[in-house]
Design a protein around this motif. Structure first.
Motif, PDB file in Angstrom:
ATOM      1  N   THR A 110       0.809  -1.212   0.000  1.00 34.60           N
ATOM      2  CA  THR A 110       0.000   0.000   0.000  1.00 34.60           C
ATOM      3  C   THR A 110       0.846   1.267   0.000  1.00 34.60           C
ATOM      4  O   THR A 110       0.654   2.149  -0.828  1.00 34.60           O
ATOM      5  CB  THR A 110      -0.953   0.010   1.212  1.00 34.60           C
ATOM      6  N   CYS A 111       1.810   1.349   0.917  1.00 34.89           N
ATOM      7  CA  CYS A 111       2.573   2.593   1.045  1.00 34.89           C
ATOM      8  C   CYS A 111       4.042   2.464   0.651  1.00 34.89           C
ATOM      9  O   CYS A 111       4.724   3.468   0.505  1.00 34.89           O
ATOM     10  CB  CYS A 111       2.473   3.129   2.471  1.00 34.89           C
ATOM     11  N   SER A 114       0.997  -1.972   8.500  1.00 36.98           N
ATOM     12  CA  SER A 114       0.071  -1.630   9.576  1.00 36.98           C
ATOM     13  C   SER A 114      -1.336  -2.120   9.241  1.00 36.98           C
ATOM     14  O   SER A 114      -1.631  -2.480   8.101  1.00 36.98           O
ATOM     15  CB  SER A 114       0.023  -0.113   9.766  1.00 36.98           C
ATOM     16  N   LYS A 115      -2.183  -2.103  10.240  1.00 40.02           N
ATOM     17  CA  LYS A 115      -3.589  -2.452  10.045  1.00 40.02           C
ATOM     18  C   LYS A 115      -4.238  -1.473   9.065  1.00 40.02           C
ATOM     19  O   LYS A 115      -5.072  -1.852   8.244  1.00 40.02           O
ATOM     20  CB  LYS A 115      -4.318  -2.432  11.397  1.00 40.02           C
ATOM     21  N   ARG A 116      -3.848  -0.208   9.144  1.00 48.08           N
ATOM     22  CA  ARG A 116      -4.391   0.813   8.246  1.00 48.08           C
ATOM     23  C   ARG A 116      -4.138   0.446   6.789  1.00 48.08           C
ATOM     24  O   ARG A 116      -5.054   0.456   5.967  1.00 48.08           O
ATOM     25  CB  ARG A 116      -3.777   2.171   8.568  1.00 48.08           C
ATOM     26  N   CYS A 117      -2.890   0.110   6.466  1.00 50.23           N
ATOM     27  CA  CYS A 117      -2.560  -0.251   5.085  1.00 50.23           C
ATOM     28  C   CYS A 117      -3.283  -1.528   4.665  1.00 50.23           C
ATOM     29  O   CYS A 117      -3.732  -1.651   3.526  1.00 50.23           O
ATOM     30  CB  CYS A 117      -1.048  -0.398   4.918  1.00 50.23           C
ATOM     31  N   GLN A 118      -3.430  -2.460   5.593  1.00 45.80           N
ATOM     32  CA  GLN A 118      -4.146  -3.699   5.307  1.00 45.80           C
ATOM     33  C   GLN A 118      -5.610  -3.396   4.954  1.00 45.80           C
ATOM     34  O   GLN A 118      -6.152  -3.935   3.986  1.00 45.80           O
ATOM     35  CB  GLN A 118      -4.069  -4.618   6.523  1.00 45.80           C
ATOM     36  N   LEU A 119      -6.239  -2.506   5.714  1.00 48.85           N
ATOM     37  CA  LEU A 119      -7.641  -2.165   5.468  1.00 48.85           C
ATOM     38  C   LEU A 119      -7.825  -1.347   4.193  1.00 48.85           C
ATOM     39  O   LEU A 119      -8.833  -1.492   3.498  1.00 48.85           O
ATOM     40  CB  LEU A 119      -8.220  -1.422   6.669  1.00 48.85           C
ATOM     41  N   ILE A 120      -6.859  -0.502   3.874  1.00 53.49           N
ATOM     42  CA  ILE A 120      -6.921   0.244   2.610  1.00 53.49           C
ATOM     43  C   ILE A 120      -6.924  -0.738   1.445  1.00 53.49           C
ATOM     44  O   ILE A 120      -7.721  -0.630   0.513  1.00 53.49           O
ATOM     45  CB  ILE A 120      -5.748   1.243   2.498  1.00 53.49           C
TER      46      ILE A 120
END
Length: 67
Positions: A12-13, A30-36
């Motif tokens: 993602t990033c 991170s969880k954020r990138c996983q959810l994106i």
């Protein structure tokens, strides 16, 4: 021992992630990138390419599967 660690880039990033048990969201950082990423798949922004122009229902019918 860390020199043998596999390092991948977050899809993602692009941040570097050590592939191991201390990285619970691998290959994401991170969880954020996983959810994106999950959201992109759910919104059909990402797809696995197919070799043909077939619909999911080509050659399939619920009536054919009933006893």
């Amino acid at each position: 021992m860390m020199s043998d660690a596999t390092i991948v880039n977050c899809p993602t990033c692009g941040k570097e992630v050590i592939w191991g048990e201390k990285s619970p969201f691998r290959p994401f950082c991170s969880k954020r990138c996983q959810l994106i990423d999950l959201g992109e798949w759910a919104a059909e922004e990402k797809r696995i390419p197919s070799s043909g122009d077939r619909s999911d229902t080509d050659g399939w019918s619920e009536e054919e599967n009933q006893p």
